[in-house]
Every structure is written in structure tokens, then in C-alpha cells.
Enzyme design. Structure first.
Site: not given
Ligand code: AMP
Length: 281
Positions: A30, A37, A61, A147, A150, A153, A185, A187
Site C-alpha cells: 500500500m 517493503h 480493507q 511480511g 502481518d 494476513q 510500519s 503507520r
Molecule cells: P503494507 O504496505 O503495509 O500493506 O505492507 C505490504 C507488505 O509489506 C506486506 O506483506 C507486509 O507484511 C510487509 N511489511 C510491512 N511492514 C513490514 C516489516 N516491518 N517487515 C517485514 N514486512 C513488512
């Protein structure tokens, strides 16, 4: 790195790569990229002939009172970030491209989605599985990278992939953390300095439980209490949940006799943070 915004352009690039005999890797995101990422993208780069990063802030979501409208967006920085990992293509579609007016179909995974984050975000996972199923159909990857931050997920997507016979290998990637242990994150950008400090309580709590486990404790309640005591010490934090569940089926366990997931979510102000670790006896 190319940037495309339509499914037709994505399909054209991917089918050319396939014709050249390249394997396809996809990294669904996202945006608002951080090292977590970028690690997924680097792993995909190392393992696949053609790497597609998808950037889509998926509205389905997010719950009605969640942070969809203020979710961080920075296409310019994200384009540079993805390019720096050697990704071949960034697919950044607008909402109407993914959900044309009149869309009516959902993909739902039952059971695994009702507890943990699903308890406080009841429509979250059907949004995730629906968009990931669509991305799999659009990009038709051989491998897809997710990752472990999550964890639920990842487990739900594995289930969906198996149940719907997607010919996609799901690759789990370890949690990337800040030097002080905070899970990276998108966030985290919402947090001011004091909140960021308070947000560490979740990680500290998880580590306290892990230390109790390493010292021989196996009982769930005692392990949970070890974590909760640390979290409760931080007045700026409100607990959403902290649970110890079977690492495979995500049902609560009373003692750690097989790999167990200790997962939690907290609110710091209005920002919701998650983290987890696996205890393996
Ligand atoms: P998101 O953009 O938050 O939806 O995350 C995209 C992907 O990056 C998802 O598969 C997450 O699990 C992974 N991800 C986000 N933060 C981390 C992190 N700190 N370590 C590893 N993977 C991550």
C-alpha cells in the site's frame, strides 16, 4: 523501472517477460515504503526474473472509521524506493481500475479471519483476500512476497492460495525493525516522538513473554501476563488484543506445546500498531 496504472499495461509487460522465459515475482503493497517493503522487493529481485511491485491503498480493507483518507501517500518517493531495489515494474492503479463501478464479488477465507485482528477489524481480511486474488489474476505471478509482520494476513493468503488453486508460491519475509525494536510500519509516520516511544511497549511486552518462555514457562496465561504487565506500564497505550494462538490454525492455546504465535495490537492515540513473534518449544 516502468510505472503503469492500468491492468492492460500490466498484462502486456508481464506477458512479454513470460515470453522471454522470466519468472514473475509480485510484491503487493500500500505504499509509503520503508525498509520492510524494500526487503520484500530485494528478496523478489534475488529470486525472480521479473519483479512487479504493486502500490494500491485498497479501500475495501479499511473499516468505516479507519484511516483510509489519511493513509500516507507519496508516489514520487515510492517510485524512487522501488527503483532502488531493481524492481522492473511499479503497478499503481487508481481505485476505479481495481474496482470498476458495479463490482460485487468478494473472496473470503473463513475461520482464520475471525480472531486476532479480525475481531476488531471484521471486514478487513475479505478486503485483503479480494484484492490479492485480483492482483494474482492480473499479474499471474509465480511467487508473491508477504511480511511476517502481518502474520495473520500471510496465513490467510496462504489458505486462499491453496483453496483457490492459485499457482503462486507464497514467500514469507521476516519482520524488519527499527534499531530499538519497533516493527517498521507505514503507520509509524503518524506517531510524534512521545507516541513513538510509547509504541515500543508492545515489542517490549512480547519480548518479556519470550524471555519467560525461554526461562521455561509454557502456560499461556502466565506468558500473556508477562507481556501485559509491560504494556500496562505505558499509560499512553490502549490494548486492542494480545493473544497466544497456534501458529498454524490461529486458535487459542492454553500452553505452548507446538509453535505458537504471540500477537498483539495496540492503539497509541488513534494509531493502531501490530507486532508478533513465534514461540517454538
Ligand atoms: P503494507 O504496505 O503495509 O500493506 O505492507 C505490504 C507488505 O509489506 C506486506 O506483506 C507486509 O507484511 C510487509 N511489511 C510491512 N511492514 C513490514 C516489516 N516491518 N517487515 C517485514 N514486512 C513488512
Amino acid at each position: 523501472m516502468d510505472v503503469v496504472t492500468t491492468v492492460a499495461e500490466l498484462r502486456k509487460r508481464v506477458s512479454t517477460a513470460r515470453m522471454l522465459g522470466l519468472s514473475i515475482g509480485v510484491v503487493p503493497t500500500m505504499g509509503a515504503f520503508h525498509e520492510g517493503h524494500l526487503e520484500l522487493m530485494r528478496r523478489a529481485r534475488a529470486e525472480c526474473g521479473y519483479v512487479v511491485v504493486t502500490l494500491f491503498v485498497n479501500p475495501t480493507q479499511f473499516g468505516a472509521n479507519e484511516d483510509l483518507s489519511r493513509y500516507p501517500r507519496d508516489l514520487e518517493a515510492d517510485t524512487a524506493g522501488a527503483a532502488s531495489t531493481g524492481a522492473d515494474l511499479l503497478f499503481a492503479p487508481p481505485v476505479e481500475e481495481v474496482y470498476p463501478p458495479g463490482s460485487r464479488t468478494w473472496v473470503t477465507v473463513e475461520g482464520l479471519t475471525s480472531g486476532l485482528c479480525g475481531a476488531s477489524r471484521p471486514t478487513h481480511f475479505r478486503g485483503v483476500t479480494t484484492v490479492v486474488a485480483k492482483l494474482f489474476n492480473m499479474a499471474q505471478p509465480d511467487r508473491a512476497y508477504f511480511g511476517e509482520k502481518d502474520y495473520q494476513q500471510l496465513r490467510v493468503i496462504r489458505q486462499m492460495t491453496r483453496d483457490l488453486d492459485f499457482p503462486v508460491h507464497i514467500v514469507p519475509c521476516a519482520i524488519v525493525r527499527e534499531p530499538d525494536g519497533l516493527a517498521m510500519s507505514s503507520r509509524n509516520r503518524y506517531l510524534d516522538a512521545g507516541q513513538r516511544q510509547a509504541g515500543l511497549a508492545l515489542r517490549r511486552g512480547l519480548v518479556a513473554a519470550q524471555n519467560a518462555f525461554l526461562a521455561g514457562e509454557r502456560g499461556s496465561e502466565r506468558l500473556r501476563l508477562a507481556a501485559l504487565a509491560v504494556i500496562a506500564d505505558e499509560p499512553a497505550v490502549r490494548l486492542d488484543y494480545l493473544e497466544l494462538v497456534d501458529a498454524d490454525d490461529l486458535t487459542p492455546v492454553s500452553a505452548v506445546e507446538a509453535p505458537a504465535l504471540l500477537a498483539g495490537a495496540i492503539y497509541v492515540g488513534t494509531t493502531r500498531l501490530i507486532d508478533n513473534l513465534v514461540l517454538t518449544p
